[in-house]
Design an enzyme around this catalytic site. Sequence first.
Site, mmCIF file in Angstrom:
data_model
loop_
_atom_site.group_PDB
_atom_site.id
_atom_site.type_symbol
_atom_site.label_atom_id
_atom_site.label_comp_id
_atom_site.label_asym_id
_atom_site.label_seq_id
_atom_site.Cartn_x
_atom_site.Cartn_y
_atom_site.Cartn_z
ATOM 1 N N CYS A 1 -3.740 3.186 20.914
ATOM 2 C CA CYS A 1 -3.909 1.843 21.532
ATOM 3 C C CYS A 1 -2.831 0.863 21.100
ATOM 4 C CB CYS A 1 -5.281 1.285 21.149
ATOM 5 S SG CYS A 1 -5.365 0.760 19.429
ATOM 6 N N HIS B 1 -15.287 2.245 -1.907
ATOM 7 C CA HIS B 1 -14.238 1.342 -1.412
ATOM 8 C C HIS B 1 -13.205 2.063 -0.554
ATOM 9 C CE1 HIS B 1 -15.202 -1.450 -5.076
ATOM 10 N NE2 HIS B 1 -16.141 -1.478 -4.134
ATOM 11 N N VAL C 1 -9.931 4.325 -5.062
ATOM 12 C CA VAL C 1 -9.475 4.820 -3.752
ATOM 13 C C VAL C 1 -8.519 6.006 -3.942
ATOM 14 C CG1 VAL C 1 -9.841 2.638 -2.539
ATOM 15 C CG2 VAL C 1 -7.656 3.025 -3.699
ATOM 16 N N PRO D 1 -12.947 0.805 -23.238
ATOM 17 C CA PRO D 1 -12.352 0.258 -24.470
ATOM 18 C C PRO D 1 -12.802 -1.186 -24.730
ATOM 19 C CG PRO D 1 -10.649 1.101 -22.972
ATOM 20 C CD PRO D 1 -11.939 1.162 -22.250
ATOM 21 N N ASP D 2 -13.142 -1.912 -23.633
ATOM 22 C CA ASP D 2 -13.596 -3.308 -23.787
ATOM 23 C C ASP D 2 -15.070 -3.410 -23.457
ATOM 24 O OD1 ASP D 2 -10.567 -4.598 -22.190
ATOM 25 O OD2 ASP D 2 -10.959 -3.813 -24.196
ATOM 26 N N CYS E 1 -9.153 0.802 17.252
ATOM 27 C CA CYS E 1 -9.963 1.888 17.842
ATOM 28 C C CYS E 1 -10.354 2.887 16.758
ATOM 29 C CB CYS E 1 -9.168 2.563 18.969
ATOM 30 S SG CYS E 1 -7.881 3.692 18.384
ATOM 31 N N GLY F 1 -15.142 3.124 -17.144
ATOM 32 C CA GLY F 1 -13.871 2.514 -16.713
ATOM 33 C C GLY F 1 -13.995 1.480 -15.617
ATOM 34 N N THR F 2 -15.084 0.669 -15.676
ATOM 35 C CA THR F 2 -15.171 -0.422 -14.704
ATOM 36 C C THR F 2 -15.491 -1.722 -15.430
ATOM 37 O OG1 THR F 2 -16.229 -1.251 -12.673
ATOM 38 C CG2 THR F 2 -17.621 0.035 -14.164
ATOM 39 N N TYR G 1 0.833 -1.220 0.000
ATOM 40 C CA TYR G 1 0.000 0.000 0.000
ATOM 41 C C TYR G 1 0.863 1.265 0.000
ATOM 42 C CZ TYR G 1 -4.514 -2.169 -0.026
ATOM 43 O OH TYR G 1 -5.628 -2.860 -0.459
HETATM 44 N N1 APR Z 1 -10.709 4.467 -20.167
HETATM 45 C C1 APR Z 1 -11.824 3.803 -19.756
HETATM 46 N N2 APR Z 1 -11.819 2.525 -19.318
HETATM 47 C C2 APR Z 1 -10.623 1.895 -19.308
HETATM 48 C C3 APR Z 1 -9.410 2.514 -19.713
HETATM 49 C C4 APR Z 1 -9.489 3.856 -20.164
HETATM 50 N N3 APR Z 1 -8.400 4.524 -20.573
HETATM 51 N N4 APR Z 1 -8.394 1.611 -19.580
HETATM 52 C C5 APR Z 1 -8.959 0.472 -19.093
HETATM 53 N N5 APR Z 1 -10.296 0.631 -18.946
HETATM 54 C C6 APR Z 1 -11.295 -0.313 -18.452
HETATM 55 C C7 APR Z 1 -10.945 -1.765 -18.649
HETATM 56 O O1 APR Z 1 -11.421 -2.214 -19.930
HETATM 57 C C8 APR Z 1 -11.759 -2.428 -17.519
HETATM 58 O O2 APR Z 1 -13.079 -2.735 -17.952
HETATM 59 O O3 APR Z 1 -11.376 -0.119 -17.056
HETATM 60 C C9 APR Z 1 -11.840 -1.334 -16.455
HETATM 61 C C10 APR Z 1 -10.968 -1.606 -15.251
HETATM 62 O O4 APR Z 1 -11.494 -2.742 -14.611
HETATM 63 P P1 APR Z 1 -10.829 -3.212 -13.242
HETATM 64 O O5 APR Z 1 -9.354 -3.185 -13.368
HETATM 65 O O6 APR Z 1 -11.530 -4.478 -12.850
HETATM 66 O O7 APR Z 1 -11.204 -2.053 -12.199
HETATM 67 P P2 APR Z 1 -12.591 -1.848 -11.449
HETATM 68 O O8 APR Z 1 -13.733 -2.239 -12.313
HETATM 69 O O9 APR Z 1 -12.570 -0.471 -10.882
HETATM 70 O O10 APR Z 1 -12.458 -2.897 -10.222
HETATM 71 C C11 APR Z 1 -13.465 -2.855 -9.244
HETATM 72 O O11 APR Z 1 -12.192 -4.382 -7.881
HETATM 73 O O12 APR Z 1 -10.133 -4.986 -7.078
HETATM 74 C C12 APR Z 1 -11.301 -4.363 -6.756
HETATM 75 O O13 APR Z 1 -11.603 -2.705 -5.145
HETATM 76 C C13 APR Z 1 -11.052 -2.931 -6.400
HETATM 77 O O14 APR Z 1 -12.397 -0.997 -6.880
HETATM 78 C C14 APR Z 1 -11.800 -2.149 -7.468
HETATM 79 C C15 APR Z 1 -12.871 -3.142 -7.914
HETATM 80 ZN ZN ZN Z 2 -5.997 2.473 17.999
#
Ligand code: APR
Ligand code: ZN
Length: 258
Positions: free
Chosen positions: A164, A132, A116, A228-229, A143, A201-202, A80
């Site tokens: 603590c 998250h 995060v 992109p995917d 604590c 972007g998820t 981290y």
């Molecule tokens: N623009 C938009 N999307 C993008 C880009 C970009 N430039 N580059 C990559 N991506 C997409 C990928 O195609 C993918 O679908 O972003 C996504 C990233 O997916 P993950 O890496 O799984 O991230 P996320 O969806 O935020 O993960 C969710 O999983 O590990 C835990 O707590 C962690 O918050 C995280 C959670």
């Molecule tokens: Zn403490």
Amino acid sequence: MSEGKGIERGKIEKIDKIREIASEIKKSSYTTVLTGAGISAESGIPTFRGKDGLWNKYRPEELATPQAFARDPKLVWEWYAWRMKLVFSKKPNPAHEILAKLEEMGLIKSIITQNVDDLHERAGSRNVIHLHGKLRDVICSSCSYKTEAEEILDKTIPPRCPECDSFLRPGVVWFGESLPPDELNKAFSEAERSDLILVIGTSAVVQPAASIPLITKRKGGKIVEINPDSTPLTSIADISIRGKAGEVLTAVFDEIKL
Ligand code: APR
Ligand code: ZN
């Protein structure tokens, strides 16, 4: 159809989708945004599941679970501390900046993020819900003591609580832990009152974040996906555009300003 024709058609389709997304945002009376690691990719912060994702190099069960922390707090802190230094050295990219501008214009009401990092806030977004947790927060594992990451980054790790003496930990949600209830309820109610949610972007595989767009859909709202995917959300999104967040949002913003 010749190669050239195919590319041509793809380009036209993309321009149409940009136009459609811009008009949905302008038409909407309450738009929220759900973001994932992909929106910070263009800032140089690695995602988790992409080709060079963090979970391809590291095993989450060794670094991002309460069991891993109990087993080896030093190893978890080393990882981290590396992520904190990396994230704090990066800057918001155009995707973060455009979302902040759209909030200022009243065109988006809130951002629900799984990230995060604090790039949305540093870009100027004010209404950000962190499902998250935040890398900048450091909390005591026993604590209620809380401090900032900067306070401990130059100290020996794993840092101990001054109140603590238990180990301090990053203020993020680990696998198997529950999400902060207030943030989650705020996210659910935002999704409920939205007539449009932009999902940017998820990979849409981690719950309960991945279900948030479905709440908007179930209430008759629309889902726009920018990635992109394709993802499990692609088939139910009203508009899903293949592209990078920075590029697509720049084109959408240009369209909105027209
Ligand atoms: N623009 C938009 N999307 C993008 C880009 C970009 N430039 N580059 C990559 N991506 C997409 C990928 O195609 C993918 O679908 O972003 C996504 C990233 O997916 P993950 O890496 O799984 O991230 P996320 O969806 O935020 O993960 C969710 O999983 O590990 C835990 O707590 C962690 O918050 C995280 C959670
Ligand atoms: Zn403490």
